[in-house]
Design a protein around this motif. Sequence first.
Motif, PDB file in Angstrom:
ATOM      1  N   TYR A 297      30.166  55.217  17.252  1.00 15.60           N
ATOM      2  CA  TYR A 297      30.420  56.603  16.508  1.00 15.60           C
ATOM      3  C   TYR A 297      29.242  57.205  15.892  1.00 15.60           C
ATOM      4  CZ  TYR A 297      35.394  55.826  16.959  1.00 15.60           C
ATOM      5  OH  TYR A 297      36.775  55.757  17.596  1.00 15.60           O
ATOM      6  N   ILE A 298      28.181  56.385  15.415  1.00 21.92           N
ATOM      7  CA  ILE A 298      27.104  56.816  14.925  1.00 21.92           C
ATOM      8  C   ILE A 298      25.594  56.451  15.527  1.00 21.92           C
ATOM      9  CG2 ILE A 298      28.097  56.732  12.493  1.00 21.92           C
ATOM     10  CD1 ILE A 298      26.289  54.293  11.956  1.00 21.92           C
ATOM     11  N   GLY A 299      25.668  55.468  16.531  1.00 21.51           N
ATOM     12  CA  GLY A 299      24.692  55.180  17.211  1.00 21.51           C
ATOM     13  C   GLY A 299      23.933  53.829  16.929  1.00 21.51           C
ATOM     14  N   LEU A 300      22.977  53.441  17.769  1.00 28.10           N
ATOM     15  CA  LEU A 300      22.301  52.119  17.486  1.00 28.10           C
ATOM     16  C   LEU A 300      21.296  52.503  16.240  1.00 28.10           C
ATOM     17  CD1 LEU A 300      21.731  49.188  18.123  1.00 28.10           C
ATOM     18  CD2 LEU A 300      20.352  50.141  19.882  1.00 28.10           C
ATOM     19  N   LYS A 301      20.418  53.204  16.322  1.00 33.35           N
ATOM     20  CA  LYS A 301      19.548  53.656  15.244  1.00 33.35           C
ATOM     21  C   LYS A 301      20.057  54.040  14.134  1.00 33.35           C
ATOM     22  CE  LYS A 301      15.016  55.839  14.960  1.00 33.35           C
ATOM     23  NZ  LYS A 301      14.056  56.795  15.537  1.00 33.35           N
ATOM     24  N   ALA A 302      21.144  54.755  13.984  1.00 32.61           N
ATOM     25  CA  ALA A 302      21.938  54.980  12.612  1.00 32.61           C
ATOM     26  C   ALA A 302      22.470  53.892  12.110  1.00 32.61           C
ATOM     27  CB  ALA A 302      22.753  56.160  12.963  1.00 32.61           C
ATOM     28  N   ALA A 303      23.044  52.843  12.744  1.00 32.56           N
ATOM     29  CA  ALA A 303      23.807  51.671  12.442  1.00 32.56           C
ATOM     30  C   ALA A 303      22.601  50.668  11.604  1.00 32.56           C
ATOM     31  CB  ALA A 303      24.349  50.917  13.718  1.00 32.56           C
ATOM     32  N   ILE A 304      21.179  50.737  12.243  1.00 34.17           N
ATOM     33  CA  ILE A 304      20.281  49.807  11.515  1.00 34.17           C
ATOM     34  C   ILE A 304      19.976  50.412  10.197  1.00 34.17           C
ATOM     35  CG2 ILE A 304      17.767  49.354  11.834  1.00 34.17           C
ATOM     36  CD1 ILE A 304      18.189  48.993  14.788  1.00 34.17           C
ATOM     37  N   TYR A 305      19.763  51.809  10.283  1.00 29.36           N
ATOM     38  CA  TYR A 305      19.526  52.557   8.855  1.00 29.36           C
ATOM     39  C   TYR A 305      20.809  52.264   7.985  1.00 29.36           C
ATOM     40  CZ  TYR A 305      15.840  55.126  11.156  1.00 29.36           C
ATOM     41  OH  TYR A 305      14.698  55.439  12.044  1.00 29.36           O
ATOM     42  N   LEU A 306      22.064  52.185   8.600  1.00 28.11           N
ATOM     43  CA  LEU A 306      22.988  51.827   7.482  1.00 28.11           C
ATOM     44  C   LEU A 306      22.871  50.449   7.011  1.00 28.11           C
ATOM     45  CD1 LEU A 306      25.900  52.446   6.107  1.00 28.11           C
ATOM     46  CD2 LEU A 306      26.927  51.445   8.245  1.00 28.11           C
ATOM     47  N   ALA A 307      22.456  49.469   7.795  1.00 27.41           N
ATOM     48  CA  ALA A 307      22.135  48.143   7.314  1.00 27.41           C
ATOM     49  C   ALA A 307      21.315  48.324   6.189  1.00 27.41           C
ATOM     50  CB  ALA A 307      21.916  47.204   8.556  1.00 27.41           C
ATOM     51  N   ALA A 308      20.174  48.968   6.406  1.00 28.30           N
ATOM     52  CA  ALA A 308      19.213  49.236   5.398  1.00 28.30           C
ATOM     53  C   ALA A 308      19.461  49.569   4.221  1.00 28.30           C
ATOM     54  CB  ALA A 308      18.096  49.739   6.029  1.00 28.30           C
ATOM     55  N   ALA A 309      20.557  50.735   4.132  1.00 24.86           N
ATOM     56  CA  ALA A 309      21.127  51.302   3.030  1.00 24.86           C
ATOM     57  C   ALA A 309      21.861  50.162   2.261  1.00 24.86           C
ATOM     58  CB  ALA A 309      21.904  52.362   3.451  1.00 24.86           C
ATOM     59  N   LEU A 310      22.556  49.278   2.874  1.00 28.06           N
ATOM     60  CA  LEU A 310      23.365  48.250   2.325  1.00 28.06           C
ATOM     61  C   LEU A 310      22.439  47.474   1.716  1.00 28.06           C
ATOM     62  CD1 LEU A 310      25.950  47.216   5.155  1.00 28.06           C
ATOM     63  CD2 LEU A 310      26.333  48.710   3.044  1.00 28.06           C
ATOM     64  N   ASN A 311      21.208  47.060   2.078  1.00 30.19           N
ATOM     65  CA  ASN A 311      20.415  46.126   1.390  1.00 30.19           C
ATOM     66  C   ASN A 311      19.789  46.898   0.279  1.00 30.19           C
ATOM     67  OD1 ASN A 311      18.984  45.269   4.587  1.00 30.19           O
ATOM     68  ND2 ASN A 311      19.992  43.925   2.945  1.00 30.19           N
ATOM     69  N   ALA A 312      19.723  48.295   0.265  1.00 35.25           N
ATOM     70  CA  ALA A 312      19.174  48.994  -0.671  1.00 35.25           C
ATOM     71  C   ALA A 312      20.169  49.091  -1.772  1.00 35.25           C
ATOM     72  CB  ALA A 312      18.574  50.663  -0.265  1.00 35.25           C
ATOM     73  N   PHE A 313      21.438  49.274  -1.385  1.00 28.46           N
ATOM     74  CA  PHE A 313      22.519  49.319  -2.427  1.00 28.46           C
ATOM     75  C   PHE A 313      22.587  47.985  -3.227  1.00 28.46           C
ATOM     76  CE2 PHE A 313      27.380  49.619  -3.305  1.00 28.46           C
ATOM     77  CZ  PHE A 313      26.874  50.601  -4.558  1.00 28.46           C
ATOM     78  N   ALA A 314      22.317  47.070  -2.571  1.00 31.50           N
ATOM     79  CA  ALA A 314      22.507  45.731  -3.061  1.00 31.50           C
ATOM     80  C   ALA A 314      21.402  45.633  -4.277  1.00 31.50           C
ATOM     81  CB  ALA A 314      22.432  44.621  -2.205  1.00 31.50           C
ATOM     82  N   VAL A 315      20.115  46.049  -3.912  1.00 35.38           N
ATOM     83  CA  VAL A 315      19.072  46.199  -4.983  1.00 35.38           C
ATOM     84  C   VAL A 315      19.541  46.889  -6.010  1.00 35.38           C
ATOM     85  CG1 VAL A 315      16.646  46.652  -5.266  1.00 35.38           C
ATOM     86  CG2 VAL A 315      17.329  45.524  -2.958  1.00 35.38           C
TER      87      VAL A 315
ATOM     88  N   TYR B  51      22.209  43.992  11.587  1.00 36.76           N
ATOM     89  CA  TYR B  51      20.694  43.914  12.029  1.00 36.76           C
ATOM     90  C   TYR B  51      20.720  42.978  13.415  1.00 36.76           C
ATOM     91  CZ  TYR B  51      18.515  45.634   7.908  1.00 36.76           C
ATOM     92  OH  TYR B  51      18.111  46.451   6.872  1.00 36.76           O
ATOM     93  N   GLN B  52      21.442  41.870  13.240  1.00 41.90           N
ATOM     94  CA  GLN B  52      21.492  40.818  14.508  1.00 41.90           C
ATOM     95  C   GLN B  52      22.092  41.489  15.623  1.00 41.90           C
ATOM     96  OE1 GLN B  52      23.437  37.044  13.628  1.00 41.90           O
ATOM     97  NE2 GLN B  52      23.118  36.492  15.592  1.00 41.90           N
ATOM     98  N   VAL B  53      23.166  42.011  15.524  1.00 36.62           N
ATOM     99  CA  VAL B  53      24.009  42.711  16.706  1.00 36.62           C
ATOM    100  C   VAL B  53      23.147  44.144  17.048  1.00 36.62           C
ATOM    101  CG1 VAL B  53      25.859  43.920  17.560  1.00 36.62           C
ATOM    102  CG2 VAL B  53      26.340  42.063  15.889  1.00 36.62           C
ATOM    103  N   ALA B  54      22.282  44.881  16.352  1.00 37.90           N
ATOM    104  CA  ALA B  54      21.569  45.766  16.921  1.00 37.90           C
ATOM    105  C   ALA B  54      20.531  45.521  17.481  1.00 37.90           C
ATOM    106  CB  ALA B  54      21.182  46.693  15.416  1.00 37.90           C
ATOM    107  N   TRP B  55      19.517  44.455  16.789  1.00 32.79           N
ATOM    108  CA  TRP B  55      18.168  44.071  17.359  1.00 32.79           C
ATOM    109  C   TRP B  55      18.715  43.414  18.674  1.00 32.79           C
ATOM    110  CZ3 TRP B  55      16.676  41.555  12.253  1.00 32.79           C
ATOM    111  CH2 TRP B  55      16.230  42.604  11.336  1.00 32.79           C
ATOM    112  N   GLN B  56      19.904  42.624  18.883  1.00 32.78           N
ATOM    113  CA  GLN B  56      20.288  41.971  20.261  1.00 32.78           C
ATOM    114  C   GLN B  56      20.389  43.414  21.272  1.00 32.78           C
ATOM    115  OE1 GLN B  56      21.604  38.427  21.214  1.00 32.78           O
ATOM    116  NE2 GLN B  56      20.459  39.716  22.662  1.00 32.78           N
ATOM    117  N   ARG B  57      20.983  44.341  20.852  1.00 26.17           N
ATOM    118  CA  ARG B  57      21.036  45.314  21.880  1.00 26.17           C
ATOM    119  C   ARG B  57      19.865  46.212  22.105  1.00 26.17           C
ATOM    120  NH1 ARG B  57      26.369  48.950  21.900  1.00 26.17           N
ATOM    121  NH2 ARG B  57      28.123  47.254  21.634  1.00 26.17           N
ATOM    122  N   LEU B  58      18.892  46.077  21.277  1.00 29.38           N
ATOM    123  CA  LEU B  58      17.502  46.523  21.487  1.00 29.38           C
ATOM    124  C   LEU B  58      16.710  45.544  22.404  1.00 29.38           C
ATOM    125  CD1 LEU B  58      16.251  47.959  17.952  1.00 29.38           C
ATOM    126  CD2 LEU B  58      16.720  49.198  20.077  1.00 29.38           C
TER     127      LEU B  58
END
Length: 202
Positions: free
Chosen positions: A173-191, A29-36
Motif C-alpha cells: 500500500y505505501i511501497g518499500l521506501k515509505a515502509a523504511i521511512y515508517l520504521a524510522a518514524a517508529l524509532n523517532a517516536f520511541a525516542v 527494516y529487516q524485511v525491507a533491506w532483504q527486498r532491496l
Amino acid sequence: MDRYKYKNSTVLSVFGGVFALSGAAALIYQVAWQRLLFLAFGVDLESVTVIVTVFMLGLGVGGMVGGFLADKCRGQCFNLFLVGELLICIFGVLSPNLMKNLLSVYEPLLVFLSSFGLLLFPTLLMGATLPLLSVSLIDDGFVIGDAVGRLYYFNTLGAALGCLLAGFLLFSYIGLKAAIYLAAALNAFAVFIGLVFVGARK
C-alpha cells in the motif's frame, strides 16, 4: 506500597512501549533491506545469507557491547538506549539511498561484502538495546529475570507486528521506501516517548 507499584507499572509501560516500537521498526527494516538485496542478487541464497548473518552477528555482538556499556555507565543506560534508537532512525532514513548506491555496483562479491558491512552498524545498535534497557529496569528496582523476560516479551510482540505489517500491508500500500521511512518514524517516536519520560522524572 501502592505508589511503588504505580511507579513500577509506569516505568514498565514506558520501557515496554519503546521496546515494542523498536522491535517493530527492526523487523520492518529487516524485511525491507532483504527486498532491496533481492534487487542485487535476485531471490536467492546470497541475499538471504547477508540479512540472516548480519542480523545474527549484529544482535549477538551488539548484545555484548550493550552489556559492557550497561556495566560501565550505570544510571545512563536509558539515555544510551535513546541515543542508539536515534542513530538507527538516522541510518534508516539514509538506508534507501545507501543501499541504492551499493546496488549500482556490478561486482556481486563487492556488493555482498559492502552490504554486510553497511547493515552491521544498525544491527549492532539493535543488539545493544536489550541489555541497556534491562539494566535500566534493574536500576528501578526490578529483578533481573523479570526485567529481561518482560522486555523480551514486548520486543517480540512489536517485532511480530512489524513483520506482519511489512509482509501484508506496508509494501503493498505505501511501497518499500515509505515502509523504511515508517520504521524510522517508529524509532523517532520511541525516542520522543523516552525523552518525555526522562523529562517528567526530573
